[in-house]
Motif scaffolding. Structure first.
Motif, mmCIF file in Angstrom:
data_model
loop_
_atom_site.group_PDB
_atom_site.id
_atom_site.type_symbol
_atom_site.label_atom_id
_atom_site.label_comp_id
_atom_site.label_asym_id
_atom_site.label_seq_id
_atom_site.Cartn_x
_atom_site.Cartn_y
_atom_site.Cartn_z
ATOM 1 N N LEU A 212 -0.731 8.721 -12.343
ATOM 2 C CA LEU A 212 -1.461 7.815 -11.450
ATOM 3 C C LEU A 212 -2.602 8.472 -10.665
ATOM 4 C CD1 LEU A 212 1.538 5.724 -10.015
ATOM 5 C CD2 LEU A 212 0.207 5.323 -12.088
ATOM 6 N N ALA A 213 -2.731 9.780 -10.791
ATOM 7 C CA ALA A 213 -3.722 10.502 -9.979
ATOM 8 C C ALA A 213 -5.141 9.981 -10.211
ATOM 9 C CB ALA A 213 -3.656 11.999 -10.269
ATOM 10 N N GLY A 214 -5.448 9.636 -11.470
ATOM 11 C CA GLY A 214 -6.796 9.175 -11.799
ATOM 12 C C GLY A 214 -7.147 7.854 -11.155
ATOM 13 N N ARG A 215 -6.139 7.131 -10.667
ATOM 14 C CA ARG A 215 -6.384 5.847 -9.988
ATOM 15 C C ARG A 215 -6.209 5.977 -8.477
ATOM 16 N NH1 ARG A 215 -6.216 1.000 -13.021
ATOM 17 N NH2 ARG A 215 -6.489 1.526 -15.193
ATOM 18 N N ASN A 216 -6.275 7.206 -7.988
ATOM 19 C CA ASN A 216 -6.277 7.375 -6.533
ATOM 20 C C ASN A 216 -4.923 7.039 -5.904
ATOM 21 O OD1 ASN A 216 -7.771 8.149 -4.305
ATOM 22 N ND2 ASN A 216 -8.343 6.037 -3.795
ATOM 23 N N ILE A 217 -3.857 7.218 -6.691
ATOM 24 C CA ILE A 217 -2.516 6.919 -6.175
ATOM 25 C C ILE A 217 -1.766 8.243 -6.022
ATOM 26 C CG2 ILE A 217 -0.333 5.727 -6.668
ATOM 27 C CD1 ILE A 217 -2.258 3.874 -8.518
ATOM 28 N N CYS A 218 -1.314 8.498 -4.819
ATOM 29 C CA CYS A 218 -0.633 9.763 -4.537
ATOM 30 C C CYS A 218 0.877 9.567 -4.570
ATOM 31 C CB CYS A 218 -1.024 10.280 -3.159
ATOM 32 S SG CYS A 218 -2.780 10.622 -3.001
ATOM 33 N N VAL A 219 1.554 10.492 -5.221
ATOM 34 C CA VAL A 219 3.015 10.417 -5.332
ATOM 35 C C VAL A 219 3.584 11.772 -4.913
ATOM 36 C CG1 VAL A 219 4.945 9.781 -6.835
ATOM 37 C CG2 VAL A 219 2.639 8.948 -7.371
ATOM 38 N N VAL B 57 6.125 7.778 -1.645
ATOM 39 C CA VAL B 57 6.844 8.938 -1.121
ATOM 40 C C VAL B 57 8.317 8.784 -1.503
ATOM 41 C CG1 VAL B 57 7.416 10.315 0.909
ATOM 42 C CG2 VAL B 57 5.250 9.049 0.855
ATOM 43 N N ASN B 58 8.830 9.747 -2.239
ATOM 44 C CA ASN B 58 10.228 9.722 -2.657
ATOM 45 C C ASN B 58 11.035 10.692 -1.800
ATOM 46 O OD1 ASN B 58 9.739 7.903 -4.807
ATOM 47 N ND2 ASN B 58 8.934 9.590 -6.032
ATOM 48 N N ILE B 59 12.130 10.196 -1.230
ATOM 49 C CA ILE B 59 12.946 11.078 -0.388
ATOM 50 C C ILE B 59 13.973 11.779 -1.270
ATOM 51 C CG2 ILE B 59 14.399 11.287 1.659
ATOM 52 C CD1 ILE B 59 11.469 10.319 2.213
ATOM 53 N N SER B 60 13.695 13.039 -1.532
ATOM 54 C CA SER B 60 14.592 13.883 -2.322
ATOM 55 C C SER B 60 15.549 14.576 -1.358
ATOM 56 C CB SER B 60 13.745 14.865 -3.139
ATOM 57 O OG SER B 60 14.558 15.741 -3.867
ATOM 58 N N SER B 61 15.859 15.832 -1.612
ATOM 59 C CA SER B 61 16.758 16.587 -0.733
ATOM 60 C C SER B 61 16.683 18.058 -1.118
ATOM 61 C CB SER B 61 18.197 16.094 -0.923
ATOM 62 O OG SER B 61 19.111 17.017 -0.358
ATOM 63 N N ASP C 50 0.813 -1.224 0.000
ATOM 64 C CA ASP C 50 0.000 0.000 0.000
ATOM 65 C C ASP C 50 0.840 1.264 0.000
ATOM 66 O OD1 ASP C 50 -2.635 -1.486 0.605
ATOM 67 O OD2 ASP C 50 -1.262 -2.186 2.148
ATOM 68 N N ILE C 51 2.061 1.127 0.523
ATOM 69 C CA ILE C 51 2.920 2.312 0.698
ATOM 70 C C ILE C 51 4.331 1.962 0.215
ATOM 71 C CG2 ILE C 51 3.984 3.829 2.435
ATOM 72 C CD1 ILE C 51 1.460 2.892 4.261
ATOM 73 N N LEU C 52 4.859 2.822 -0.635
ATOM 74 C CA LEU C 52 6.259 2.656 -1.073
ATOM 75 C C LEU C 52 7.018 3.922 -0.700
ATOM 76 C CD1 LEU C 52 8.669 1.519 -2.729
ATOM 77 C CD2 LEU C 52 7.600 2.529 -4.762
ATOM 78 N N VAL C 53 8.082 3.769 0.075
ATOM 79 C CA VAL C 53 8.932 4.918 0.396
ATOM 80 C C VAL C 53 10.311 4.674 -0.207
ATOM 81 C CG1 VAL C 53 9.879 6.398 2.209
ATOM 82 C CG2 VAL C 53 7.684 5.236 2.587
ATOM 83 N N ASN C 54 10.661 5.489 -1.198
ATOM 84 C CA ASN C 54 11.981 5.390 -1.834
ATOM 85 C C ASN C 54 12.946 6.285 -1.074
ATOM 86 O OD1 ASN C 54 11.729 3.579 -4.123
ATOM 87 N ND2 ASN C 54 10.218 5.061 -4.878
ATOM 88 N N ASN C 55 13.646 5.663 -0.137
ATOM 89 C CA ASN C 55 14.543 6.415 0.739
ATOM 90 C C ASN C 55 16.023 6.088 0.507
ATOM 91 O OD1 ASN C 55 15.339 7.717 3.532
ATOM 92 N ND2 ASN C 55 16.084 5.613 3.601
ATOM 93 N N ALA C 56 16.313 4.914 -0.061
ATOM 94 C CA ALA C 56 17.720 4.498 -0.221
ATOM 95 C C ALA C 56 18.499 5.572 -0.962
ATOM 96 C CB ALA C 56 17.792 3.175 -0.982
ATOM 97 N N GLY C 57 19.644 5.917 -0.427
ATOM 98 C CA GLY C 57 20.424 6.962 -1.081
ATOM 99 C C GLY C 57 21.877 6.927 -0.654
ATOM 100 N N VAL C 58 22.735 7.408 -1.546
ATOM 101 C CA VAL C 58 24.170 7.486 -1.255
ATOM 102 C C VAL C 58 24.708 8.844 -1.715
ATOM 103 C CG1 VAL C 58 24.630 4.998 -1.417
ATOM 104 C CG2 VAL C 58 24.711 6.397 -3.494
ATOM 105 N N THR C 59 25.862 9.208 -1.172
ATOM 106 C CA THR C 59 26.571 10.404 -1.649
ATOM 107 C C THR C 59 27.969 9.993 -2.101
ATOM 108 O OG1 THR C 59 27.241 10.834 0.636
ATOM 109 C CG2 THR C 59 25.422 12.156 -0.211
#
Ligand code: NAP
Length: 256
Positions: free
Chosen positions: A183-190, A148-152, A95-104
């Motif tokens: 995806l908005a028309g399918r009730n998916i929030c990004v 939810v995408n973790i940007s910066s 139900d929930i995807l959080v894209n948090n993996a990140g490197v510098t």
């Protein structure tokens, strides 16, 4: 106009399955704790830090929550596909995807290697595409989902010494806004969350002088905590944010 129901705020994610990438430490583990605290079953993704992911799971379980560690290098398209299939086979839905993996891999652009550029783009930006690509068909079938995408803030305002990282995080914003429209028309929030300076191993690695200058530039005069990012992610993952999509929200103590 119907009468508005008062929402139940406690454990509002009960029954939801959440995949959090890069949840073995730092902001990702704080997001995992916050989502689990709201009742979600959390898949704690890790790449190198298996033991630490197992510790995150143990802490969630000790607090009465449900979680499982799942290893996968998000920069590997096929591996992300296998991870998603494994989760769907075991839980039936995500139900929930959080894209948090990140490197510098910070360096001035004049000295930056192609390898360091590619490594950061492949993990931070392509990794998010991989999980979204594999999970979207399930979200579409469910006609519901939260990404939810973790940007910066580096992706919002740029940062000297971080051309690769800022490009990946700005790219995540473009990805977020485009997928949100699809995806908005399918009730998916990004949505995207753009943290400022947050106390994690990523920022602990900063030279002392850079760190002092960073804190001095923050109107609130302090770095943020991973928990403060987790709280916003939990809001964007739950029903209270159902009419919010395609947004970039900064958690930065006023920096931007
Ligand atoms: P961190 O403490 O360095 O943790 C990074 C996490 O990403 C770890 O759990 C790591 O897992 C995971 N990871 C790295 N490469 C991976 C891969 N290929 N596949 C799967 N997982 C991978 O970083 P953080 O400070 O918590 O940052 C988390 C996110 O917030 C990142 O996207 C970062 O860019 C963003 N952010 C951080 C700040 C900040 O100030 N800290 C500010 C803005 C944005 P393993 O150890 O298991 O490999």
């Amino acid at each position: 106009m119907g009468e508005e129901k008062i929402p139940a705020l406690d454990r509002e994610l009960t029954g939801r399955v959440a995949l959090v990438t890069g949840a073995s430490r730092g902001i990702g583990s704080a997001i995992a704790f916050t989502l689990a605290g709201q009742g979600a079953t959390v898949l704690v993704n890790y790449n190198g830090s298996r033991q630490r992911a197992l510790e995150v799971v143990a802490q969630i379980e000790a607090a009465g929550g449900t979680a499982r560690a799942i290893g996968c290098d998000v920069s590997d398209f096929a591996a992300c596909g296998r991870m998603v299939e494994e989760i769907i086979a075991d839980y039936g839905h995500v139900d929930i995807l959080v894209n948090n993996a990140g490197v510098t891999r910070d360096n001035l652009v004049a000295r930056m290697s192609e390898e360091d550029y590619d490594c950061v783009l492949n993990t931070n930006l392509k990794g998010a595409f991989h999980t979204i690509r594999h999970l979207t068909r399930y979200f579409l079938r469910q006609k519901k989902g939260k990404i939810v995408n973790i940007s910066s803030v580096s992706g919002v305002i740029g940062n000297a010494g971080q051309a690769n990282y800022a490009a990946s995080k700005a790219g995540l914003i473009g990805l977020t806004k485009s997928v949100a429209k699809e995806l908005a028309g399918r009730n998916i929030c990004v949505n995207a969350v753009a943290p400022g300076f947050i106390e994690t191993e990523m920022t602990l690695g900063m030279p002392e002088k850079t760190r002092e200058a960073a804190v001095a530039s923050i109107p609130m005069g302090r770095m943020g905590s991973p928990r403060e990012v987790g709280e916003l992610v939990a809001f964007l993952a739950g029903d209270r944010s159902d009419y919010i999509t395609g947004q970039v929200i900064c958690v930065d103590g006023g920096l931007t």
